[in-house]
Design an enzyme around this catalytic site. Structure first.
Site, PDB file in Angstrom:
ATOM      1  N   GLY A  14       0.782  -1.233   0.000  1.00 19.01           N
ATOM      2  CA  GLY A  14       0.000   0.000   0.000  1.00 19.01           C
ATOM      3  C   GLY A  14       0.811   1.279   0.000  1.00 19.01           C
ATOM      4  O   GLY A  14       0.286   2.331   0.369  1.00 19.01           O
ATOM      5  N   SER A  15       2.071   1.219  -0.461  1.00 19.15           N
ATOM      6  CA  SER A  15       2.851   2.466  -0.444  1.00 19.15           C
ATOM      7  C   SER A  15       2.289   3.479  -1.448  1.00 19.15           C
ATOM      8  O   SER A  15       2.314   4.692  -1.185  1.00 19.15           O
ATOM      9  CB  SER A  15       4.336   2.198  -0.703  1.00 19.15           C
ATOM     10  OG  SER A  15       4.576   1.802  -2.019  1.00 19.15           O
ATOM     11  N   ASN A  16       1.754   3.008  -2.567  1.00 19.38           N
ATOM     12  CA  ASN A  16       1.132   3.947  -3.521  1.00 19.38           C
ATOM     13  C   ASN A  16      -0.181   4.498  -2.966  1.00 19.38           C
ATOM     14  O   ASN A  16      -0.506   5.673  -3.172  1.00 19.38           O
ATOM     15  CB  ASN A  16       0.920   3.276  -4.878  1.00 19.38           C
ATOM     16  CG  ASN A  16       2.205   3.221  -5.668  1.00 19.38           C
ATOM     17  OD1 ASN A  16       2.642   4.222  -6.233  1.00 19.38           O
ATOM     18  ND2 ASN A  16       2.837   2.061  -5.690  1.00 19.38           N
ATOM     19  N   ARG A  97      -5.788  -8.442  -8.805  1.00 22.05           N
ATOM     20  CA  ARG A  97      -6.744  -9.265  -9.551  1.00 22.05           C
ATOM     21  C   ARG A  97      -7.264  -8.518 -10.775  1.00 22.05           C
ATOM     22  O   ARG A  97      -7.259  -7.284 -10.800  1.00 22.05           O
ATOM     23  CB  ARG A  97      -7.882  -9.791  -8.693  1.00 22.05           C
ATOM     24  CG  ARG A  97      -8.621  -8.902  -7.840  1.00 22.05           C
ATOM     25  CD  ARG A  97      -9.648  -9.572  -6.933  1.00 22.05           C
ATOM     26  NE  ARG A  97      -9.072 -10.309  -5.840  1.00 22.05           N
ATOM     27  CZ  ARG A  97      -9.227 -11.619  -5.684  1.00 22.05           C
ATOM     28  NH1 ARG A  97      -9.922 -12.320  -6.530  1.00 22.05           N
ATOM     29  NH2 ARG A  97      -8.676 -12.207  -4.652  1.00 22.05           N
ATOM     30  N   LEU A  98      -7.677  -9.308 -11.753  1.00 25.11           N
ATOM     31  CA  LEU A  98      -8.253  -8.707 -12.953  1.00 25.11           C
ATOM     32  C   LEU A  98      -9.668  -8.256 -12.634  1.00 25.11           C
ATOM     33  O   LEU A  98     -10.392  -8.898 -11.878  1.00 25.11           O
ATOM     34  CB  LEU A  98      -8.282  -9.724 -14.103  1.00 25.11           C
ATOM     35  CG  LEU A  98      -6.958  -9.951 -14.826  1.00 25.11           C
ATOM     36  CD1 LEU A  98      -7.131 -11.035 -15.888  1.00 25.11           C
ATOM     37  CD2 LEU A  98      -6.455  -8.670 -15.469  1.00 25.11           C
ATOM     38  N   ILE A  99     -10.047  -7.140 -13.234  1.00 32.82           N
ATOM     39  CA  ILE A  99     -11.375  -6.551 -13.028  1.00 32.82           C
ATOM     40  C   ILE A  99     -12.337  -7.175 -14.045  1.00 32.82           C
ATOM     41  O   ILE A  99     -11.951  -7.423 -15.179  1.00 32.82           O
ATOM     42  CB  ILE A  99     -11.256  -5.038 -13.301  1.00 32.82           C
ATOM     43  CG1 ILE A  99     -10.226  -4.386 -12.382  1.00 32.82           C
ATOM     44  CG2 ILE A  99     -12.572  -4.332 -13.209  1.00 32.82           C
ATOM     45  CD1 ILE A  99     -10.605  -4.411 -10.964  1.00 32.82           C
ATOM     46  N   ASN A 113      -4.843   2.577 -13.050  1.00 28.14           N
ATOM     47  CA  ASN A 113      -3.889   1.613 -12.473  1.00 28.14           C
ATOM     48  C   ASN A 113      -2.472   2.126 -12.670  1.00 28.14           C
ATOM     49  O   ASN A 113      -2.214   2.930 -13.567  1.00 28.14           O
ATOM     50  CB  ASN A 113      -4.041   0.238 -13.148  1.00 28.14           C
ATOM     51  CG  ASN A 113      -3.167  -0.816 -12.494  1.00 28.14           C
ATOM     52  OD1 ASN A 113      -3.041  -0.878 -11.281  1.00 28.14           O
ATOM     53  ND2 ASN A 113      -2.517  -1.650 -13.294  1.00 28.14           N
ATOM     54  N   HIS A 115       1.598   0.640 -13.060  1.00 24.32           N
ATOM     55  CA  HIS A 115       2.356  -0.586 -13.334  1.00 24.32           C
ATOM     56  C   HIS A 115       3.846  -0.236 -13.425  1.00 24.32           C
ATOM     57  O   HIS A 115       4.203   0.761 -14.053  1.00 24.32           O
ATOM     58  CB  HIS A 115       1.875  -1.207 -14.656  1.00 24.32           C
ATOM     59  CG  HIS A 115       2.547  -2.496 -14.961  1.00 24.32           C
ATOM     60  ND1 HIS A 115       2.247  -3.663 -14.269  1.00 24.32           N
ATOM     61  CD2 HIS A 115       3.513  -2.815 -15.852  1.00 24.32           C
ATOM     62  CE1 HIS A 115       3.011  -4.640 -14.735  1.00 24.32           C
ATOM     63  NE2 HIS A 115       3.782  -4.150 -15.695  1.00 24.32           N
TER      64      HIS A 115
HETATM   65  C1  GRF Z   1       3.502  -1.133  -7.485  1.00 24.62           C
HETATM   66  O1  GRF Z   1       4.805  -1.375  -7.963  1.00 24.62           O
HETATM   67  C2  GRF Z   1       2.535  -0.962  -8.605  1.00 24.62           C
HETATM   68  O2  GRF Z   1       3.106  -0.431  -9.753  1.00 24.62           O
HETATM   69  C3  GRF Z   1       2.080  -2.385  -8.867  1.00 24.62           C
HETATM   70  O3  GRF Z   1       2.020  -2.979  -7.609  1.00 24.62           O
HETATM   71  C4  GRF Z   1       2.953  -2.354  -6.739  1.00 24.62           C
HETATM   72  C5  GRF Z   1       2.232  -1.978  -5.491  1.00 24.62           C
HETATM   73  O4  GRF Z   1       3.115  -1.501  -4.526  1.00 24.62           O
HETATM   74  N1  GRF Z   1       0.810  -2.402  -9.563  1.00 24.62           N
HETATM   75  P1  GRF Z   1       2.576  -0.834  -3.189  1.00 24.62           P
HETATM   76  O5  GRF Z   1       1.651  -1.870  -2.524  1.00 24.62           O
HETATM   77  O6  GRF Z   1       1.836   0.404  -3.552  1.00 24.62           O
HETATM   78  O7  GRF Z   1       3.789  -0.572  -2.371  1.00 24.62           O
END
Ligand code: GRF
Length: 210
Positions: A14-16, A97-99, A113, A115
Site C-alpha cells: 500500500g505504499s502507492n 486481480r483482474l477486473i 492503475n 504498473h
Molecule cells: C507497485 O509497484 C505498482 O506499480 C504495482 O504494484 C505495486 C504496489 O506496490 N501495480 P505498493 O503496494 O503500492 O507498495
C-alpha cells in the site's frame, strides 16, 4: 468545487495508496486538494495497506473474494459499497486481480492503475524482474486506464529511469517506487480536476502534471 471521492484498491504493502492519500490530505502547495481518499478496498485481510489506512484514518472495506460464488458477485457487492459512499473514481494500487465487466461498467473510464514498467513492455507480475532478465537498459512506470485485459488500457502517463550497472530487483525497484510515489498522486490529482481526456486510446491533458 466539491472534492472528488476516491476509492483505492490494494492487496499488499500500500505504499502507492499512502502516497495518493498523503497528497489528498496535504493538497498542492497548501491549496485544498481536489480529491479525498474516502475508502481503501483491500482483498487481502491483514495486508500492510490496512495498517496504513488505520494510521491515516481512512475507512477500510476488507473483502474476501473467495467467500462469493463468482468474481461478478464479489464485484457487485463492492460496487454497492462504492455507490453507498458516493465514490467518483477508483484507483488500483497493487490490486492483484483482474477486473470484470461488473466493475468496469459501473465505473466506465473511471478506473486507473499503475504498473512498474514502460507498457506495453513487461505486463503482469514481477515487471522489474522481467525487465532485468530481458537485459533492458531503461525501465519505468506507467499509469493507465483499466480495461478488461492485463495492464492493457490506454496510457495516461509514463516516466523512464535508467538501469544502473549491477542493478538487481532489490536495488532497482526502490528507485521505480520513488517515481511511482510522485507520478501517481500527480495523475490522480489531474484526473480529479477533470483535466484528462480519453479519445479512443489517445489521452490528452489540460495543464501539466505537478
Ligand atoms: C507497485 O509497484 C505498482 O506499480 C504495482 O504494484 C505495486 C504496489 O506496490 N501495480 P505498493 O503496494 O503500492 O507498495
Amino acid at each position: 468545487m466539491a472534492r472528488k471521492q476516491v476509492a483505492v484498491f490494494a492487496s499488499g504493502s500500500g505504499s502507492n495508496f499512502e502516497a495518493v492519500a498523503h497528497q489528498a490530505a496535504n493538497g498542492a502547495g497548501g491549496a485544498a486538494s481536489s480529491y479525498e481518499v474516502a475508502l481503501l478496498v483491500c482483498d487481502k485481510p491483514g495486508a500492510y495497506a490496512m495498517e496504513r489506512a488505520a494510521r491515516l484514518g481512512i475507512p477500510v472495506l476488507a473483502v474476501r473474494p473467495k467467500d462469493y460464488p463468482s468474481r461478478e458477485a464479489y464485484e457487485a457487492d463492492v460496487v454497492r459499497e462504492l455507490r453507498a459512499r458516493d465514490i467518483d473514481f477508483v484507483v488500483l494500487a497493487g490490486y492483484m486481480r483482474l477486473i470484470t465487466s461488473t466493475l468496469l461498467e459501473a465505473f466506465e473510464n473511471r478506473i486507473l492503475n499503475i504498473h512498474p514498467s514502460l507498457l506495453p513492455a513487461f505486463p503482469g507480475l514481477r515487471a522489474v524482474e522481467q525487465a532485468l532478465a530481458y537485459g533492458a537498459k531503461v525501465v519505468g512506470v506507467t499509469v493507465h486506464y483499466v480495461d478488461g485485459g492485463m495492464d492493457s488500457g490506454a496510457i495516461i502517463a509514463q516516466e523512464a529511469l535508467p538501469v544502473e550497472p549491477g542493478d538487481t530487483a532489490e536495488t532497482l525497484y526502490p528507485r521505480v517506487q520513488q517515481v511511482e510515489h510522485r507520478l501517481y498522486p500527480a495523475v490522480v490529482r489531474a484526473f480529479a480536476e477533470d483535466r484528462i481526456r480519453l479519445d479512443g486510446r489517445s489521452v490528452t491533458f489540460e495543464g501539466g502534471l505537478d
